[in-house]
Design an enzyme around this catalytic site. Structure first.
Site, PDB file in Angstrom:
ATOM      1  N   GLU A 280       0.769  -1.203   0.284  1.00 31.94           N
ATOM      2  CA  GLU A 280      -0.042  -0.049   0.211  1.00 31.94           C
ATOM      3  C   GLU A 280       0.939   0.968  -0.271  1.00 31.94           C
ATOM      4  O   GLU A 280       1.094   2.581  -0.269  1.00 31.94           O
ATOM      5  CB  GLU A 280      -0.967  -0.109   0.716  1.00 31.94           C
ATOM      6  N   GLU A 283       1.869   1.653  -3.410  1.00 31.90           N
ATOM      7  CA  GLU A 283       1.000   2.050  -4.509  1.00 31.90           C
ATOM      8  C   GLU A 283       0.617   3.858  -4.292  1.00 31.90           C
ATOM      9  O   GLU A 283       0.605   4.691  -4.949  1.00 31.90           O
ATOM     10  CB  GLU A 283       0.116   1.169  -4.456  1.00 31.90           C
ATOM     11  N   CYS A 300      -8.993  -2.560   3.293  1.00 32.43           N
ATOM     12  CA  CYS A 300      -8.381  -3.526   4.023  1.00 32.43           C
ATOM     13  C   CYS A 300      -9.452  -3.504   4.829  1.00 32.43           C
ATOM     14  O   CYS A 300     -10.253  -4.540   4.874  1.00 32.43           O
ATOM     15  CB  CYS A 300      -7.677  -2.747   5.457  1.00 32.43           C
ATOM     16  N   SER A 320      -7.617   1.761  -2.658  1.00 36.06           N
ATOM     17  CA  SER A 320      -5.944   0.839  -2.964  1.00 36.06           C
ATOM     18  C   SER A 320      -6.280  -0.385  -3.498  1.00 36.06           C
ATOM     19  O   SER A 320      -6.912  -0.952  -3.285  1.00 36.06           O
ATOM     20  CB  SER A 320      -5.127   0.693  -1.508  1.00 36.06           C
ATOM     21  N   LYS A 359     -15.913  -9.789   6.410  1.00 34.58           N
ATOM     22  CA  LYS A 359     -15.236 -10.717   5.142  1.00 34.58           C
ATOM     23  C   LYS A 359     -15.334 -11.847   5.461  1.00 34.58           C
ATOM     24  O   LYS A 359     -15.475 -12.293   4.218  1.00 34.58           O
ATOM     25  CB  LYS A 359     -13.884 -11.146   6.734  1.00 34.58           C
ATOM     26  N   GLU A 362     -16.536 -11.452   1.232  1.00 34.65           N
ATOM     27  CA  GLU A 362     -15.422 -11.038   1.076  1.00 34.65           C
ATOM     28  C   GLU A 362     -14.275 -12.049   0.858  1.00 34.65           C
ATOM     29  O   GLU A 362     -14.327 -12.140  -0.283  1.00 34.65           O
ATOM     30  CB  GLU A 362     -14.082  -9.911   2.280  1.00 34.65           C
ATOM     31  N   GLU A 367     -13.642 -11.763  -7.166  1.00 36.96           N
ATOM     32  CA  GLU A 367     -12.096 -10.433  -7.733  1.00 36.96           C
ATOM     33  C   GLU A 367     -10.993 -10.732  -6.839  1.00 36.96           C
ATOM     34  O   GLU A 367      -9.460 -11.376  -6.646  1.00 36.96           O
ATOM     35  CB  GLU A 367     -12.680  -9.223  -7.691  1.00 36.96           C
ATOM     36  N   CYS A 503     -12.120  -1.639  13.615  1.00 38.47           N
ATOM     37  CA  CYS A 503     -11.893  -3.907  13.915  1.00 38.47           C
ATOM     38  C   CYS A 503     -12.020  -4.481  15.438  1.00 38.47           C
ATOM     39  O   CYS A 503     -13.011  -4.837  15.350  1.00 38.47           O
ATOM     40  CB  CYS A 503     -11.122  -4.060  12.906  1.00 38.47           C
TER      41      CYS A 503
END
Length: 578
Positions: A280, A283, A300, A320, A359, A362, A367, A503
């Site tokens: 990250e 980037e 994230c 990102s 999650k 996710e 992807e 979190c």
């Protein structure tokens, strides 16, 4: 300030206090069901009624919304109050599906506790025959309206705090219930899966879709090698499920418990938090250098990513391309780790323990797949892990501390603080500052710490001014995005976490009742455990990690290079807004 009497005891409080708040000042806890501080203050459940005596008359008022006044006389435990509360609870139970023995909130249900405390007759009023269809179509949340008590906490947090508006009140009068527009499933609307509705719910009407049985099956399958890794914040919250003080770092016991469930390896996800920072930060620097799309947003948090895809698709290029630490770890395990240990990736069953219900979604995103297999097979919440530990008969608090397994045991303090709002930003700044400034002196960036919904800071690094912002809670994210869109604010880098506080306050974390949530700063206490862990670690910057150096030297070459980009980066899609 005003002075009033509660049960004959004089108390002086600010004039904007409610009776409920004033009572807490003299250690009187008035029960409630619908009230959640700063979230839901509507006085609808009537469990919090107290007796107000004035001018020779007495009446019952809802203490959570009734303001204090000079000379007021309040009584919280009279026969009239107790009778009213008992009757209210019995009426609530008359439309509540009483499956307490098998309910996910058994022994941790606010309604069940009140029923016990007030000695109610659960069958005093005949049950109504209204039955609702179970909504279990999404990969992350199950909604059972048959257990709903219409406290409206879930709708308040979804609409007021998160501004997602996936659920609301449907119909009128006796038939009013909570649901999605046109009675759709949560799977078919713009729900982002953050799970804040679950931790707000006082009963078992909302819970995560459990993957516990899949994990047990994999453990018992001799053909499967089961690998578990835990997110940074789990160490700071798991202990609460076993009555340990809030903010206890239970890392060692957590590892010991997971190992005793019969898994093959227990790894530290802080490692791929460090890996995320390497990719990250690289980037970000590339975007700044080449004047590419800015600000760059962190990626994230899958709830935040899905929020952008649904509500702000124009900002998708700002996200990102880095996968989350969860997905990076799955990709690393099923490529580098599998090859190094002569394993077929299909025989590797990868389990994450995570503070987040989003999650689970996710894991299912196409992807995210590095190859023809999914990066992570199953995502468990903190609550699910606790349930497995209890089901296995392990005495958690008696376990001796153990360490993570090689080769993914060592991480840095930068990875440890990922679970707190501002943690990802600070971790990135620690590495970016050294790259841009050539200085290794600065470690702590306290300007981005704390539980405030929006934080801003700017730093001069290597002759460049870096403007950053941090938001937690999607309502705050919306405010920030609107300011960026209008040109009112300009940044280079923005961290967003869907859950208020990050979190540590995720939708998969231990559920604390209103008696705790209304008076204890869960976010701050849990985050403190992570910052304390950071201070004790030998390495505090992601690029200093020996494990990270090993991964790049042996497999990924360098951040942003071809293999790293192939396995550790992803893409996003525009989704319908319902």
């Amino acid at each position: 300030m005003v002075t009033l009497k509660i049960n004959g005891i004089s108390v002086t409080v600010p004039e904007d206090y409610t009776i409920l708040q004033a009572a807490k000042e003299i250690n009187i806890e008035i029960p409630s069901l619908c009230y959640l501080k700063d979230i839901n203050c509507i006085g609808s459940c009537r469990v919090c009624v107290v007796e107000l005596r004035e001018r020779g008359r007495s009446r019952l008022v809802a203490s959570c919304v009734y303001p204090v006044a000079e000379g007021m006389e309040v009584y919280t435990n009279t026969p009239a109050v107790r009778t009213s509360r008992r009757t209210t609870i019995e009426l609530i139970l008359s439309t509540h599906r009483k499956k307490c023995l098998s309910c996910v909130r058994g022994n941790n249900c606010e309604l069940q506790k009140l029923a016990f405390d007030y000695g109610v007759d659960e069958d005093r009023f005949a049950e109504e025959e209204i039955k609702y269809r179970l909504d279990d179509l999404s990969p992350y949340i199950i909604r059972d309206n048959n257990k709903c008590i219409m406290c409206r906490r879930c709708t308040a947090v979804c609409n007021k705090i998160q501004t997602v508006g996936a659920i609301g009140e449907i119909a009128r009068g006796y038939k009013v219930h909570i649901g999605c527009a046109f009675e759709k499933s949560l799977n078919d609307v713009s729900c982002v899966g953050c799970g804040q509705c679950i931790v707000a719910c006082p009963v078992g009407a909302l819970n995560e879709k459990s993957n516990i049985d899949e994990v047990w099956d994999a453990i018992e399958n001799p053909k499967k090698k089961v690998v578990v890794f835990t997110a940074p914040s789990i160490r700071a919250t798991l202990g609460e499920c076993f009555n340990m003080p809030i903010g206890t770092n239970a890392e060692g016991k957590m590892i010991a418990a997971i190992r005793r469930l019969g898994v093959d390896s227990v790894f530290n996800m802080d490692v791929t938090a460090d890996l995320t920072i390497m990719e990250e930060a690289t980037e970000l620097l590339e975007r700044i250098k080449h004047k590419d799309v800015l600000p760059m947003f962190t990626s994230c948090c899958p709830g935040w990513v899905k929020f952008v895809e649904h509500h702000y698709p124009d900002f998708i290029p700002n996200l990102s391309t880095c996968k989350s630490p969860q997905q990076m770890f799955g990709a690393v395990l099923k490529t580098y780790y599998a090859q190094k240990n002569g394993l077929n990736p299909k025989d590797l069953f990868v389990v994450s323990v995570i503070p987040c219900t989003a999650k689970k979604f996710e894991c299912t995103r196409e992807e995210e797949n590095a190859f023809e297999f999914t990066d992570v097979d199953v995502s468990l919440t903190t609550r699910e892990l606790a349930k497995m530990i209890k089901g296995a008969g392990l005495k958690f608090t008696d376990l001796k501390n153990e360490d993570f397994d090689n080769p993914f045991e060592t991480a840095t303090g930068a990875g440890a603080i990922f679970g707190a709002t501002g943690g990802v930003m600070e971790a990135a700044l620690r590495t970016a500052a050294e790259v841009l400034d050539g200085s290794s002196a600065k470690v702590e960036f306290k300007e981005v710490r704390g539980t405030a919904g929006i934080k801003e800071a700017s730093y001069n690094l290597g002759g460049k001014k870096l403007k950053v912002a941090v938001a937690s809670g999607l309502g705050n994210a919306r405010k920030l995005l609107d300011m960026i869109k209008s040109g009112e604010k300009e940044y280079h880098f923005v961290e967003v976490m869907a859950c208020p506080g990050g979190c540590v306050n995720g939708g998969g974390q231990p559920v604390q009742g209103d008696s705790v949530r209304n008076y204890v700063d869960l976010k701050a206490l849990r985050a403190k455990a992570l910052y304390d862990a950071d201070k004790k670690l030998k390495f505090r910057k992601s690029h200093q990690s020996p494990v990270i150096r090993m991964l790049y030297e042996e497999y990924f070459d360098a951040p942003g290079k071809h293999r790293a980009h192939r396995l550790l980066h992803t893409k996003y899609v525009k989704r319908e807004k319902y």
